[in-house]
Design a protein around this motif. Structure first.
Motif, PDB file in Angstrom:
ATOM      1  N   LYS A 302      11.266  15.592  48.977  1.00 60.53           N
ATOM      2  CA  LYS A 302      11.954  16.683  48.288  1.00 60.53           C
ATOM      3  C   LYS A 302      11.104  17.956  48.252  1.00 60.53           C
ATOM      4  O   LYS A 302      11.624  19.057  48.261  1.00 60.53           O
ATOM      5  CB  LYS A 302      12.306  16.259  46.853  1.00 60.53           C
ATOM      6  CG  LYS A 302      13.317  15.129  46.789  1.00 60.53           C
ATOM      7  CD  LYS A 302      13.692  14.766  45.364  1.00 60.53           C
ATOM      8  CE  LYS A 302      12.565  14.138  44.592  1.00 60.53           C
ATOM      9  NZ  LYS A 302      12.153  12.811  45.077  1.00 60.53           N
ATOM     10  N   THR A 303       9.774  17.755  48.215  1.00 64.04           N
ATOM     11  CA  THR A 303       8.902  18.909  48.020  1.00 64.04           C
ATOM     12  C   THR A 303       9.071  19.953  49.118  1.00 64.04           C
ATOM     13  O   THR A 303       9.159  21.153  48.852  1.00 64.04           O
ATOM     14  CB  THR A 303       7.426  18.457  47.986  1.00 64.04           C
ATOM     15  OG1 THR A 303       7.343  17.272  47.194  1.00 64.04           O
ATOM     16  CG2 THR A 303       6.549  19.528  47.402  1.00 64.04           C
ATOM     17  N   ILE A 304       9.141  19.482  50.340  1.00 66.23           N
ATOM     18  CA  ILE A 304       9.219  20.442  51.433  1.00 66.23           C
ATOM     19  C   ILE A 304      10.560  21.174  51.421  1.00 66.23           C
ATOM     20  O   ILE A 304      10.648  22.337  51.803  1.00 66.23           O
ATOM     21  CB  ILE A 304       8.947  19.760  52.797  1.00 66.23           C
ATOM     22  CG1 ILE A 304       8.684  20.838  53.831  1.00 66.23           C
ATOM     23  CG2 ILE A 304      10.062  18.839  53.195  1.00 66.23           C
ATOM     24  CD1 ILE A 304       7.795  20.404  54.954  1.00 66.23           C
ATOM     25  N   GLN A 332      -1.030  19.132  41.959  1.00 64.82           N
ATOM     26  CA  GLN A 332      -0.840  18.540  43.270  1.00 64.82           C
ATOM     27  C   GLN A 332       0.163  19.329  44.101  1.00 64.82           C
ATOM     28  O   GLN A 332      -0.031  19.567  45.278  1.00 64.82           O
ATOM     29  CB  GLN A 332      -0.357  17.115  43.091  1.00 64.82           C
ATOM     30  CG  GLN A 332      -0.311  16.394  44.407  1.00 64.82           C
ATOM     31  CD  GLN A 332       0.027  14.956  44.177  1.00 64.82           C
ATOM     32  OE1 GLN A 332      -0.762  14.214  43.594  1.00 64.82           O
ATOM     33  NE2 GLN A 332       1.211  14.568  44.601  1.00 64.82           N
ATOM     34  N   HIS A 333       1.232  19.742  43.444  1.00 66.72           N
ATOM     35  CA  HIS A 333       2.206  20.587  44.141  1.00 66.72           C
ATOM     36  C   HIS A 333       1.533  21.863  44.628  1.00 66.72           C
ATOM     37  O   HIS A 333       1.750  22.301  45.758  1.00 66.72           O
ATOM     38  CB  HIS A 333       3.348  20.975  43.198  1.00 66.72           C
ATOM     39  CG  HIS A 333       4.452  19.963  43.169  1.00 66.72           C
ATOM     40  ND1 HIS A 333       4.908  19.308  44.284  1.00 66.72           N
ATOM     41  CD2 HIS A 333       5.218  19.512  42.151  1.00 66.72           C
ATOM     42  CE1 HIS A 333       5.891  18.489  43.951  1.00 66.72           C
ATOM     43  NE2 HIS A 333       6.099  18.585  42.655  1.00 66.72           N
ATOM     44  N   PHE A 334       0.771  22.444  43.730  1.00 67.62           N
ATOM     45  CA  PHE A 334       0.097  23.687  44.070  1.00 67.62           C
ATOM     46  C   PHE A 334      -0.767  23.490  45.321  1.00 67.62           C
ATOM     47  O   PHE A 334      -0.664  24.250  46.286  1.00 67.62           O
ATOM     48  CB  PHE A 334      -0.766  24.142  42.887  1.00 67.62           C
ATOM     49  CG  PHE A 334      -1.575  25.372  43.157  1.00 67.62           C
ATOM     50  CD1 PHE A 334      -0.959  26.614  43.251  1.00 67.62           C
ATOM     51  CD2 PHE A 334      -2.950  25.288  43.329  1.00 67.62           C
ATOM     52  CE1 PHE A 334      -1.703  27.758  43.502  1.00 67.62           C
ATOM     53  CE2 PHE A 334      -3.697  26.423  43.586  1.00 67.62           C
ATOM     54  CZ  PHE A 334      -3.074  27.665  43.668  1.00 67.62           C
ATOM     55  N   VAL A 396      13.067  22.752  39.506  1.00 67.08           N
ATOM     56  CA  VAL A 396      12.569  21.883  38.440  1.00 67.08           C
ATOM     57  C   VAL A 396      12.370  20.498  39.031  1.00 67.08           C
ATOM     58  O   VAL A 396      13.327  19.879  39.480  1.00 67.08           O
ATOM     59  CB  VAL A 396      13.588  21.817  37.281  1.00 67.08           C
ATOM     60  CG1 VAL A 396      13.055  20.924  36.173  1.00 67.08           C
ATOM     61  CG2 VAL A 396      13.890  23.205  36.753  1.00 67.08           C
ATOM     62  N   ASP A 397      11.125  20.054  39.057  1.00 68.57           N
ATOM     63  CA  ASP A 397      10.859  18.758  39.679  1.00 68.57           C
ATOM     64  C   ASP A 397      10.909  17.664  38.625  1.00 68.57           C
ATOM     65  O   ASP A 397      10.513  17.865  37.491  1.00 68.57           O
ATOM     66  CB  ASP A 397       9.484  18.784  40.351  1.00 68.57           C
ATOM     67  CG  ASP A 397       9.316  17.611  41.323  1.00 68.57           C
ATOM     68  OD1 ASP A 397      10.337  17.005  41.700  1.00 68.57           O
ATOM     69  OD2 ASP A 397       8.170  17.319  41.694  1.00 68.57           O
ATOM     70  N   GLU A 398      11.391  16.510  39.027  1.00 65.36           N
ATOM     71  CA  GLU A 398      11.457  15.359  38.125  1.00 65.36           C
ATOM     72  C   GLU A 398      12.169  15.741  36.844  1.00 65.36           C
ATOM     73  O   GLU A 398      11.661  15.648  35.752  1.00 65.36           O
ATOM     74  CB  GLU A 398      10.057  14.823  37.822  1.00 65.36           C
ATOM     75  CG  GLU A 398       9.214  14.562  39.051  1.00 65.36           C
ATOM     76  CD  GLU A 398       9.801  13.494  39.962  1.00 65.36           C
ATOM     77  OE1 GLU A 398      10.776  12.823  39.574  1.00 65.36           O
ATOM     78  OE2 GLU A 398       9.286  13.348  41.077  1.00 65.36           O
ATOM     79  N   GLN A 399      13.346  16.155  37.040  1.00 66.25           N
ATOM     80  CA  GLN A 399      14.169  16.796  36.033  1.00 66.25           C
ATOM     81  C   GLN A 399      14.312  15.988  34.752  1.00 66.25           C
ATOM     82  O   GLN A 399      14.406  16.547  33.663  1.00 66.25           O
ATOM     83  CB  GLN A 399      15.483  17.035  36.736  1.00 66.25           C
ATOM     84  CG  GLN A 399      16.618  17.704  36.106  1.00 66.25           C
ATOM     85  CD  GLN A 399      17.255  17.034  34.991  1.00 66.25           C
ATOM     86  OE1 GLN A 399      17.390  15.819  34.996  1.00 66.25           O
ATOM     87  NE2 GLN A 399      17.662  17.812  34.016  1.00 66.25           N
ATOM     88  N   VAL A 553       4.399   9.992  38.096  1.00 67.43           N
ATOM     89  CA  VAL A 553       5.279  10.917  38.782  1.00 67.43           C
ATOM     90  C   VAL A 553       4.572  11.675  39.892  1.00 67.43           C
ATOM     91  O   VAL A 553       3.579  12.331  39.668  1.00 67.43           O
ATOM     92  CB  VAL A 553       5.834  11.941  37.768  1.00 67.43           C
ATOM     93  CG1 VAL A 553       6.834  12.828  38.451  1.00 67.43           C
ATOM     94  CG2 VAL A 553       6.487  11.231  36.613  1.00 67.43           C
ATOM     95  N   GLY A 554       5.100  11.514  41.076  1.00 70.27           N
ATOM     96  CA  GLY A 554       4.759  12.463  42.125  1.00 70.27           C
ATOM     97  C   GLY A 554       3.418  12.382  42.811  1.00 70.27           C
ATOM     98  O   GLY A 554       3.271  12.925  43.885  1.00 70.27           O
ATOM     99  N   VAL A 555       2.427  11.717  42.217  1.00 66.88           N
ATOM    100  CA  VAL A 555       1.099  11.760  42.828  1.00 66.88           C
ATOM    101  C   VAL A 555       1.141  11.214  44.256  1.00 66.88           C
ATOM    102  O   VAL A 555       1.781  10.220  44.538  1.00 66.88           O
ATOM    103  CB  VAL A 555       0.088  10.940  41.986  1.00 66.88           C
ATOM    104  CG1 VAL A 555      -1.221  10.788  42.727  1.00 66.88           C
ATOM    105  CG2 VAL A 555      -0.130  11.622  40.662  1.00 66.88           C
TER     106      VAL A 555
HETATM  107 MG    MG Z   1       8.040  14.684  44.246  1.00 67.90          MG
END
Ligand code: MG
Ligand code: ADP
Length: 699
Positions: A302-304, A332-334, A396-399, A553-555
């Motif tokens: 989803k990130t890309i 991490q997103h950053f 908004v990630d992981e809403q 989440v997300g790592v």
């Molecule tokens: Mg993610």
């Protein structure tokens, strides 16, 4: 005035003090409220037992007979009133611990009664505490000799004398006092389509069912109606939003996007990613504000997608922000966005709770001058003092961790609300999504990037720990990294913290330095220590990461191939699924090991079995929904719309689907409900607006 809007205190037998109680305890204010206060179960009043045939358990039974004597018995603590009840063949005791005097006086000896209540057994002797009683004469005259409604109630109501009988009497009074039959709320064609019974009959039968068939018909009718109106309103709201809420037009795809696409794209996009980007493109280019939910299982990429949409925003002169639920994830997103952006001319900043004052003021300047294109951060980015020059897109990630109110805050960040893309890896079953998120459009990434191996999931008992440790050692030998996660249900709970620390110690003993290095991350650590430890793991300086769910989440550490979850029975399904999503991100076979004690509740067993049986997030979400119910799944903020009076999103799923497609079809044909046949709908909606406020969950 609509007689149904009459305040409840004007109902015969209610009055101001009872009305107050009903308001406080049950939120019942008007005749309308009372009428739509539905029983949660029914008891069978058609069967009479003989005492000798009574079931030897504590079920509720009904018996005909006479009271032949009463006796007050002194006990250590207070008195009890005991009556001997005779059904002509045998006798049993009825017992009261409260209200003796009044009951004693009102009991008429040697008169036929119908008693009803729950049985108590003392050896072979049944008794019945606090039975409901009615003289046979009255019973025969009564409303219901078949199924009797039982209403949800509270201790306080009962103590203040508002018993089930009183509620039933009020209901009877209400149905009598409303002279006009209740107006039909559904159009005749829909009624005919499912052979529904009419509103009037449904309301009478839901409170005073004549028989099981009519009760079922009444329930079906009211469930359909309830779901139908929710869907109708959601869909209308959506239509209106599209008509009314202007959005920024991102009309072009420019250099940022194109350069990224041709030079920086680290891999080929999956078909699903491409499709979703197209869907979003269409949304942000058509002049209406986008409000889109992007669902995609963990690791689906989803990130890309978010990044590429932010590039389009930049191409059109707009700033974007990306919000993540935790600091670790924001960072991490950053980092990953920064590295993907590479040397492209896009400036990107990070704002979290622990950003220093100096950083903050520099960021603020850059945001307000428009120098900064993309702001990534935690909740901090929606604080009122964060001002953008020209924000056009919010991701908004992981809403599920964000409240709706926070979503709404975004809207105040520009003259026109920015486009909103909410991304969630907690797949929401479609049926639920459409009732909760009826106001959002939905895109789904239903494909994982190629080459991913399914994570092998196994369940092991604590007694097998040594074997598990051996397995871990082998994986480390191969160069892999390991997560070991401990539950922290509440981050402050001492016990959990102790579990974690004990675990850490035993792992340290089993995997001693210098051969092994271990990271530890938990919620009570200062952010910079967390960071440091995460960083060591990401850099492969440590092989094992002992952590609480902060890593849920997300790592993203593709080299980590084993996820060991301690006390897995204490985690919810969606959490387990999220955790498992941390592995299986690279090309190696990955494993998820669920550790548990032998003591498992049935629910816990189901959860663990589900995890070992499937990796499909949607399937897991369905099971989760069944186990936990929708309110819980979505978090309390969003469950408002799910506080249904009679329907049940899970059990009445088929009705939900039908109701939704009917509402869609109807709005396609008659979007403004102008048709004559739809007058009932128009009238009902108008009334609902007046006294219902189910929309407060929408911004
Ligand atoms: Mg993610
Ligand atoms: P999530 O949807 O869980 O947020 P991410 O966006 O973090 O998933 O992506 C998970 C991993 O998959 C990342 O390492 C990312 O670089 C990689 N990835 C994403 N899309 C693709 C793709 N099309 N092909 C290969 N790898 C991909």
């Amino acid at each position: 005035m609509d007689p149904l809007q009459t305040p409840i205190e004007y109902l015969k037998g209610v009055g101001p003090s009872r009305a107050n109680l009903l308001k406080q305890e049950l939120n019942l204010h008007t005749f309308q409220d009372l009428l739509h206060f539905f029983p949660h179960r029914y008891i069978d009043r058609s069967t009479f037992y003989k005492i000798k045939d009574l079931p030897r358990n504590s079920s509720e039974v009904q018996i005909k007979g006479e009271i032949i004597k009463t006796e007050m018995i002194q006990q250590k603590r207070g008195k009890r009133l005991v009556a001997t009840f005779d059904d002509g063949e045998n006798n049993m005791e009825l017992v009261w611990f409260r209200g003796h005097q009044w009951i004693k006086e009102s009991i008429k000896l040697n008169k036929s009664y119908v008693i009803f209540g729950r049985l108590n057994w003392y050896g072979n002797r049944p008794n019945m505490p606090h039975p409901e009683m009615e003289t046979l004469e009255n019973f025969d005259k009564g409303f219901s000799k078949t199924l009797q409604a039982v209403y949800p109630s509270t201790e306080k109501l009962l103590n203040k004398g508002i018993s089930q009988r009183v509620i039933i009497k009020m209901m009877g009074e209400l149905l009598h006092s409303i002279k006009n039959p209740f107006v039909e709320t559904l159009p005749e064609d829909l009624i005919a389509k499912y052979q529904l019974i009419h509103k009037n009959e449904a309301l009478i039968n839901i409170h005073f069912p004549q028989d099981q068939t009519r009760l079922t018909a009444a329930q079906n009718r009211l469930k359909y109606e309830e779901l139908f109106f929710i869907q109708l309103q959601l869909l209308m709201k959506n239509l209106q939003r599209k008509q009314k809420i202007k959005g920024f037009v991102f009309e072009k795809v420019g250099d940022h996007f194109n350069n990224f696409f041709s030079n920086n794209l680290p891999f080929e996009l999956t078909e699903a990613q491409k499709r979703v980007i197209r869907e979003i493109r269409k949304d942000i280019g058509n002049g209406q504000q986008m409000n889109r939910l992007l669902q995609g299982d963990v690791g689906s990429g989803k990130t890309i997608v978010a990044l590429m949409v932010m590039l389009i925003a930049a191409d059109n002169g707009f700033q974007s922000c990306l919000m993540a639920p935790t600091e670790i994830l924001a960072k991490q997103h950053f980092n990953s966005l920064k590295s993907m952006i590479g040397d492209l001319d896009i400036s990107i900043g990070l704002l979290t709770g622990s950003s220093k004052k100096a950083e903050r003021s520099q960021l603020s300047e850059q945001l307000e001058s428009g120098e900064l294109d993309v702001l990534i951060g935690t909740h901090a980015v929606i604080e009122d003092k964060v001002l953008f020059k020209n924000i056009g897109l919010a991701v908004v990630d992981e809403q599920h961790r964000f409240g709706v109110a926070q979503r709404a805050k975004l809207w105040r960040k520009n003259t026109i609300p920015p486009h909103v893309l909410v991304m969630t890896a907690t797949p929401i079953p479609r049926t639920l999504a459409m009732s909760v998120y009826g106001d959002l459009d939905i895109s789904v990434i239903d494909e994982l990037p190629p080459g991913r191996k399914k994570v092998k999931t196994i369940h092991r008992y604590d007694s097998n720990r040594l074997k598990v440790f051996k397995f871990i050692a082998d994986e480390i030998q191969k160069g892999r990294q390991i997560y070991m996660v401990y539950p922290l249900i509440k981050e402050s709970e001492k016990m959990d913290y102790k579990d974690l620390m004990d675990g850490y110690e035993s792992i340290s003993r089993a995997f001693p330095p210098p051969q092994y290095q271990i990271s530890i991350v938990h919620g009570q650590m200062p952010a910079k220590d967390k960071d440091y430890e995460m960083h060591r793991f990401i850099k492969k300086q440590t092989q094992i990461m002992v952590a609480t769910t902060v890593i849920e989440v997300g790592v993203n550490v593709p080299n980590a191939s084993v996820m060991v979850i301690e006390s897995a029975e204490r985690f919810g399904l969606s959490q387990l699924h999220q955790l498992r999503g941390r592995v299986g991100r690279g090309n190696d076979q990955s494993y998820c090991i669920l550790m548990s004690s032998h003591k498992l509740t049935r629910e816990a067993k189901t959860r663990l079995e589900t995890m070992t049986a499937t990796t499909d997030g949607f399937q897991i979400a369905e099971v989760d929904l069944k186990l936990r119910g929708p309110g819980d799944l979505m978090g309390t903020q969003q469950s408002g719309v799910l506080q249904l009076k009679i329907a049940d999103i899970i059990k009445d799923n088929h009705w939900l689907k039908i109701a939704r497609s009917d509402a869609q079809e109807l709005l396609r044909e008659d979007p403004r409900l102008d048709a004559h046949k739809n007058i009932p709908l128009r009238q009902t909606l108008a009334k609902m607006k007046a006294y219902q406020n189910i929309w407060n969950y929408i911004s």
